[in-house]
Enzyme design. Structure first.
Site, PDB file in Angstrom:
ATOM      1  N   GLU A 182       4.891  27.621 -21.293  1.00  0.00           N
ATOM      2  CA  GLU A 182       5.706  27.578 -20.071  1.00  0.00           C
ATOM      3  C   GLU A 182       4.971  28.108 -18.835  1.00  0.00           C
ATOM      4  O   GLU A 182       5.278  29.188 -18.316  1.00  0.00           O
ATOM      5  CB  GLU A 182       7.020  28.351 -20.283  1.00  0.00           C
ATOM      6  CG  GLU A 182       7.865  27.770 -21.401  1.00  0.00           C
ATOM      7  CD  GLU A 182       9.213  28.461 -21.589  1.00  0.00           C
ATOM      8  OE1 GLU A 182       9.431  29.529 -20.988  1.00  0.00           O
ATOM      9  OE2 GLU A 182      10.049  27.937 -22.340  1.00  0.00           O
ATOM     10  N   GLU A 187      10.841  24.004 -27.917  1.00  0.00           N
ATOM     11  CA  GLU A 187      11.887  25.037 -27.866  1.00  0.00           C
ATOM     12  C   GLU A 187      13.182  24.381 -27.447  1.00  0.00           C
ATOM     13  O   GLU A 187      13.211  23.573 -26.513  1.00  0.00           O
ATOM     14  CB  GLU A 187      11.588  26.141 -26.832  1.00  0.00           C
ATOM     15  CG  GLU A 187      10.567  27.154 -27.265  1.00  0.00           C
ATOM     16  CD  GLU A 187      10.364  28.272 -26.235  1.00  0.00           C
ATOM     17  OE1 GLU A 187      11.296  28.603 -25.477  1.00  0.00           O
ATOM     18  OE2 GLU A 187       9.241  28.798 -26.200  1.00  0.00           O
TER      19      GLU A 187
END
Ligand code: IFM
Length: 437
Positions: A167, A351
């Site tokens: 991320e 995720e």
């Protein structure tokens, strides 16, 4: 649950994810201090000033955790290695205990039939490197390549897949623009540098691992489906700006060798020297792309300097994080990534999951519905031609939710943070049944 394994292609992978600082117990095994430790020690940054010092005590209990994963029928485990555990000063002498730990950890995954899916950086920068400027420093990509070499020399022979960075948006934006994450800066020049350097570090790590002969290397980005929060033209522009910064900047750097104009309108004056020359490195080919998706966001125009946006609450049911539940956004995001950036490259959901408050009745109904609805969205995208090859649930365990401490519970397995006792939730059992059919 409404789905079962046989609804997916035979080689589709089901995995669960965690990250080092959130679960291991950073106090153990000779790890060096990280910028999250200093951020947490500064009053007001973190709920109850909690840290990852003890996490879920996974450092000592990993065999129990992997036995639970194996019993549930997972195919893979997405974990991260801690830079500060491997190199306590960020550079220089490796920590033998840290390397031994990851060696044991990977062997234990394999002995529980879990394919190791590693991430090299899930946010805990060694404090010694933060002292030098951290993600703002022009040499960080080379420091990261050295760390990549040290850890992959030890465990690289047993990896199913590796992604350098988890991320990039959170690292750069939450850490340097909003100050919600370590190192807690609110500085546009630092943000511009971090956004670019994090992609350079991605590129140097991929090149390092390619030179070691490794394969199945990827990149993991986070996404939010963006809705304009009202009907005005200014809001339409603000929503597009947000979408470009959040959902497109990093993908565009890696897959197109360029950054979106709407983002450069704010960041360009603050970019590091000769940033345009780095795209060959940043765009080093990868073998797959990972998507982390949780929610949507409603963005409106806000008066003030770039980026001139604000977010407003929406009407949909929300998770314990206050995040709206919007599974349709997962299907649209998968299609957008394939159409605009990755085409035939394999995609993974790396995720997806929700936080829900502790539920003494142990029904866990909201999490089961969330899983079903997002897996439906994934299947719709696959039916439309998206080459999705796996789904990773966040998270295996309740854990340290960064600035929000330990109270946001994302786990399939409940953790008592006093005794560290593990109790599988109803979602764990539902998923295990679904994976067995
Ligand atoms: O806990 C985080 C994780 O570290 C990164 N992705 C989002 C999760 C939930 O906020």
């Amino acid at each position: 649950m409404r789905f079962c394994r046989s609804d997916f292609p035979p080689d589709f992978m089901f995995a669960a994810a965690t990250s080092s600082y959130q679960i291991e117990g950073h106090a153990y095994g000779g790890a060096g201090p990280t910028h999250w430790d200093s951020f947490a020690a500064t009053p007001g940054n973190i709920v109850r000033s909690e840290t990852g010092a003890f996490g879920c005590d996974h450092y000592h209990r990993y065999a129990q955790d992997f036995a639970l994963m194996q019993a549930a029928g997972f195919d893979g485990y997405r974990f991260s290695t801690s830079w500060a555990r491997v190199l306590p000063e960020g550079r220089g002498t490796p920590n033998a205990e840290g390397l031994d730990f990851y060696d044991r950890l990977v062997d234990a995954m394999l002995s529980h039939d879990l394919r190791p899916m590693a991430t090299l950086y899930h946010w805990e920068l060694p404090a010694a490197l933060a002292d030098l400027g951290g993600w703002r420093h022009p040499d960080i990509a080379n420091w990261f390549a050295d760390y990549t070499q040290v850890i992959m020399d030890r465990i690289g022979d047993r990896m199913f897949s590796v992604a350098p960075i988890n991320e990039p948006w959170c690292i750069a934006w939450l850490g340097h623009f909003t100050g919600d994450h370590a190192p807690g800066l609110r500085d546009i020049r630092a943000t511009a540098r971090a956004m670019h350097h994090v992609l350079k570090a991605h590129g140097t790590a991929i090149q390092t691992m390619r030179a070691m002969g490794m394969s199945n290397l990827g990149a993991v980005f986070n996404f939010e489906y963006v809705h304009p929060g009202d009907k005005s033209a200014k809001t339409a522009q603000a929503a597009r700006r947000y979408d470009q910064a959040y959902n497109h900047f990093f993908l565009s750097g890696v897959f197109k060798g360029t950054y979106p104009a709407e983002v450069m309108a704010g960041l360009e004056p603050h970019m590091p020297k000769d940033w345009q020359d780095d795209f060959a490195l940043i765009g080093t080919p990868v073998d797959w792309c990972g998507l982390n998706y949780y929610t949507c966001r409603r963005v409106v125009h806000a008066e003030g300097p770039w980026p001139a946006w604000a977010d407003v609450p929406g009407p949909l049911p929300k998770t314990q994080m206050g995040w709206e539940i919007y599974p349709e956004g997962l299907c649209d995001t998968l299609r957008m990534v394939q159409r605009e950036y990755t085409q035939d490259l394999p995609l993974y959901i790396t995720e997806n999951g929700m936080a829900a408050a502790h539920d003494p009745q142990r029904e866990d109904a909201a999490r089961i519905a969330y899983l079903d609805d997002h897996l439906d969205a994934a299947r719709q995208a696959m039916a439309m031609g998206v080459p999705l090859q796996g789904y990773t649930f966040w998270s295996l365990l309740d854990n340290y939710e960064w600035a929000l401490g330990y109270e946001k519970r994302f786990g399939l397995i409940h953790v008592d943070f006093d005794s560290f006792e593990r109790t599988p939730k109803a979602s764990y059992h539902a998923l295990a049944r679904a994976l067995s059919r």
